[in-house]
Scaffold this motif. Structure first.
Motif, PDB file in Angstrom:
ATOM      1  N   ILE A 101       0.846  -1.197   0.000  1.00  0.00           N
ATOM      2  CA  ILE A 101       0.000   0.000   0.000  1.00  0.00           C
ATOM      3  C   ILE A 101       0.879   1.243   0.000  1.00  0.00           C
ATOM      4  O   ILE A 101       0.613   2.231  -0.678  1.00  0.00           O
ATOM      5  N   GLU A 127     -10.928   0.762  -0.278  1.00  0.00           N
ATOM      6  CA  GLU A 127     -10.790   2.055   0.413  1.00  0.00           C
ATOM      7  C   GLU A 127     -12.096   2.844   0.365  1.00  0.00           C
ATOM      8  O   GLU A 127     -12.532   3.379   1.377  1.00  0.00           O
TER       9      GLU A 127
ATOM     10  N   GLN B 137      -7.678   8.804   5.415  1.00  0.00           N
ATOM     11  CA  GLN B 137      -7.751   7.348   5.520  1.00  0.00           C
ATOM     12  C   GLN B 137      -6.594   6.719   4.751  1.00  0.00           C
ATOM     13  O   GLN B 137      -5.912   5.823   5.254  1.00  0.00           O
ATOM     14  N   HIS B 138      -6.374   7.224   3.557  1.00  0.00           N
ATOM     15  CA  HIS B 138      -5.304   6.671   2.729  1.00  0.00           C
ATOM     16  C   HIS B 138      -3.944   6.860   3.395  1.00  0.00           C
ATOM     17  O   HIS B 138      -3.127   5.929   3.415  1.00  0.00           O
ATOM     18  N   LEU B 140      -3.264   7.189   6.578  1.00  0.00           N
ATOM     19  CA  LEU B 140      -3.155   6.305   7.753  1.00  0.00           C
ATOM     20  C   LEU B 140      -2.790   4.890   7.309  1.00  0.00           C
ATOM     21  O   LEU B 140      -1.903   4.246   7.884  1.00  0.00           O
ATOM     22  N   LEU B 141      -3.446   4.434   6.244  1.00  0.00           N
ATOM     23  CA  LEU B 141      -3.135   3.100   5.726  1.00  0.00           C
ATOM     24  C   LEU B 141      -1.701   3.050   5.195  1.00  0.00           C
ATOM     25  O   LEU B 141      -0.993   2.062   5.388  1.00  0.00           O
ATOM     26  N   ARG B 142      -1.296   4.117   4.539  1.00  0.00           N
ATOM     27  CA  ARG B 142       0.077   4.178   4.042  1.00  0.00           C
ATOM     28  C   ARG B 142       1.092   4.108   5.179  1.00  0.00           C
ATOM     29  O   ARG B 142       2.091   3.386   5.097  1.00  0.00           O
TER      30      ARG B 142
END
Lengths: 254, 254
Positions: A101, A127, B137-138, B140-142
Motif C-alpha cells: 500500500i 478504500e 484514511q489513505h 493512515l493506511l500508508r
DNA sequence: CGATAATTTGAATTAACTCAACTGTTGTGG
DNA sequence: CCACAACAGTTGAGTTAATTCAAATTATCG
C-alpha cells in the motif's frame, strides 16, 4: 444461459463471504450482513493457482490485496545472487500485500506452495467502501495492526532465541493457526521445505533438519518428511518459556 | 482569562500541524489545508516528557496514537527475568502504537530517551475523521503499510546479516532519517546506549562496541561516545551491498 | 526406471557470545 | 565542590551454538 448463470450463482454461493468459514478472521468480521454483501460485490475470485505459480513479484504494480481461501503461499525476496529469503508463510484467511500500500509496488514474490484458492480485493474499491462502512475500516486497520504485531513478535524471536526456540515457536504458531481454521492442531502437513523453514527462521536447513530429529528423539514430535504430529505440546511449549511475556500469544496472525 | 487563552493560542500556533515541518512524514500528508485544520482539532499536545519517562506500558488500554515531535523514544518489551528487548527507536515524525489497534492494548513499553515532545492523536476521533476524509484514511493506511515494510526489512536484516552489516544498516538508516528531518546525515548524536543498540540488532553490547571501534579504525566513522560522524558513507554502504534488492531502501521508516 | 531434488547425518570451522577486568563518565550527597 | 558510587563503554580471552562443507540416503517426477 440460464444454466450458465445458475452455475455461476452456485459457485458464488459456495465461496461467498457470508458463508465463508474464514469470515471471522477476515475483512467481513464485525460487519452487518448487508455490508458483507457490499464487500462481497467487490471481491474477485479467480481460478485457483497451482503449486509453484507466482502471484506477484517485486516491483509489480499494487492493485489488490489477496486473501488465501485454501492452500498455502510463501512470500520471499531474492538476492542478486539468486537465493531466496522467505518473508512469511500464509494460510487460509491470511492477507497478502499489506506492505505494498505504502508505495504502490509489491516488495516481494508470492508463490503458491500448493494448489491455492484466493480472493482478490481491489484496493481502490476497498478504500472507498471502508469510508462508508466504519466497521470495515476498523477491521482493515485491525488486520494491518495484527500484521505489525506479528512481525514485531518475529523480530523478537529472531533477536532473542536459539534455533530450538525458533523452531518450537514456529511449530506452535502453525499449530494454533491450523486449530483456528478447524484443522488438527497436532497432526498436519508442512507445505514448505526445510530450506524454506530455515530461511524464514534465519537458520541453515541442516539445523532445521537436526532439530526435527532431536524433537523426535525426545518424544516431542513424530516427523515423517512433511507430516508432523505433535506428541507432547506441553514440552514443546516449555521450550520457549523464556520468551517475553508481552507478546506471549503463540499464534502470530489472527 | 483573555491572557490565558492568548497564551494557549500562541502555543497552538507554534505546534500546529499546518506549520509543522514534519507534516510531510505524518498524517497531514496529502490533505487539503481545511482537512489539516480538522485533523488539527483532534490532536492533543501535552507537556514534553522527560528522559526516562514511560509513555505507555504493555497492557495499557489503547486510546491514542502518538507522534514524536522532537526528541527520541525507544519501545521495548521485558522478560519475566527483567531484561529489556528493544523493539524500535522512534524519531520526530514517527508514529507509536500502531501495534495496539489490534487488541486495544499496548504490547510494549515506550520510554523517552531524551526530553521529547509528542502529539497525541485519539484513535476513535481519528477513525471517524478518516471515514470522512479519504486522503486521511489513505495516509493512515500508508503509514501502517510503511511500518509493515520497515519491520519486514528488519526481519530480513536479522535473518541474513552479519553483525557488521547490521550495525552498518542501522547507522545508514539513522543517517537517512536525520537527513529527511533536516539534520545532518553525517554528524549526529545517538540517543540510545550500546546496550540498546545491541538489543535492537540482536547483538551483544560488546559486539556493538567492538564494531564501532573497528569502523573507526577503518576510517569509516569517527565515534566519541554518543557522537557519531560518518567519514566515508560509500564504504559504509558497501558493507551491506549483499542485501536483498527488493527492500534496498536503507531508510526503514517514511 | 533413472535423474534430480530434498533430507539427513557427520565433522570441522567460525562468528558472535559470555565472562572478566579495566577505564572513563555522570550524577549525587556530604 | 569534591569524592565516591553507579553506570556506560572498551578491550581481552576462552567458549559455544550454529554454520559450512561433504557425503550418504531417501523421495519425487518425468
Amino acid at each position: 444461459m440460464g444454466t450458465h448463470s445458475k452455475v455461476v450463482s452456485i459457485d458464488g454461493i459456495k465461496v461467498a463471504c457470508s458463508n465463508c468459514s474464514l469470515a471471522s478472521l477476515c475483512l467481513p468480521f464485525g460487519l452487518e450482513s448487508e455490508d458483507v454483501d457490499r464487500l462481497e460485490r467487490i471481491v474477485k475470485r479467480n481460478r485457483p493457482v497451482q503449486r509453484g505459480q507466482i502471484l506477484f513479484s517485486p516491483g509489480d504494480h499494487f492493485r489488490s490485496l489477496y486473501v488465501i481461501k485454501t492452500g498455502a503461499v510463501k512470500t520471499f525476496t531474492q538476492t542478486p545472487s539468486g537465493d531466496e529469503h522467505v518473508v512469511g508463510f500464509h494460510l487460509p484467511g491470511e492477507m497478502l500485500g499489506l506492505d505494498a500500500i505504502q508505495d504502490d509496488r509489491h516488495g516481494c514474490f508470492a508463490k503458491a506452495l500448493e494448489t491455492t484458492a484466493i480472493c482478490e480485493v481491489p484496493f481502490d474499491n476497498l478504500e472507498q467502501l471502508s469510508a462508508s462502512i466504519p466497521s470495515l475500516q476498523h477491521q482493515l486497520l485491525r488486520l494491518m495492526s495484527k500484521e505489525v504485531s506479528a512481525e514485531a513478535n518475529m523480530i523478537s524471536l529472531l533477536n532473542n532465541s536459539t534455533a530450538e526456540e525458533r523452531l518450537a515457536s514456529f511449530l506452535i504458531s502453525l499449530s494454533e493457526r491450523f486449530r483456528r481454521r478447524g484443522f488438527s492442531a497436532t497432526d498436519f502437513f508442512l507445505a514448505m521445505s526445510r530450506q524454506d523453514i530455515g530461511s524464514y527462521l534465519g537458520l541453515a536447513l541442516e539445523t532445521v533438519s537436526r532439530l526435527f530429529t532431536r524433537f523426535q528423539d525426545q518424544g516431542i514430535l513424530q516427523v515423517e518428511r512433511k507430516h508432523v504430529r505433535i506428541l507432547d505440546m506441553d514440552r514443546l511449549r516449555g521450550l520457549l518459556r523464556h520468551q517475553t511475556p508481552c507478546h506471549t500469544q503463540a499464534d502470530k496472525r489472527s
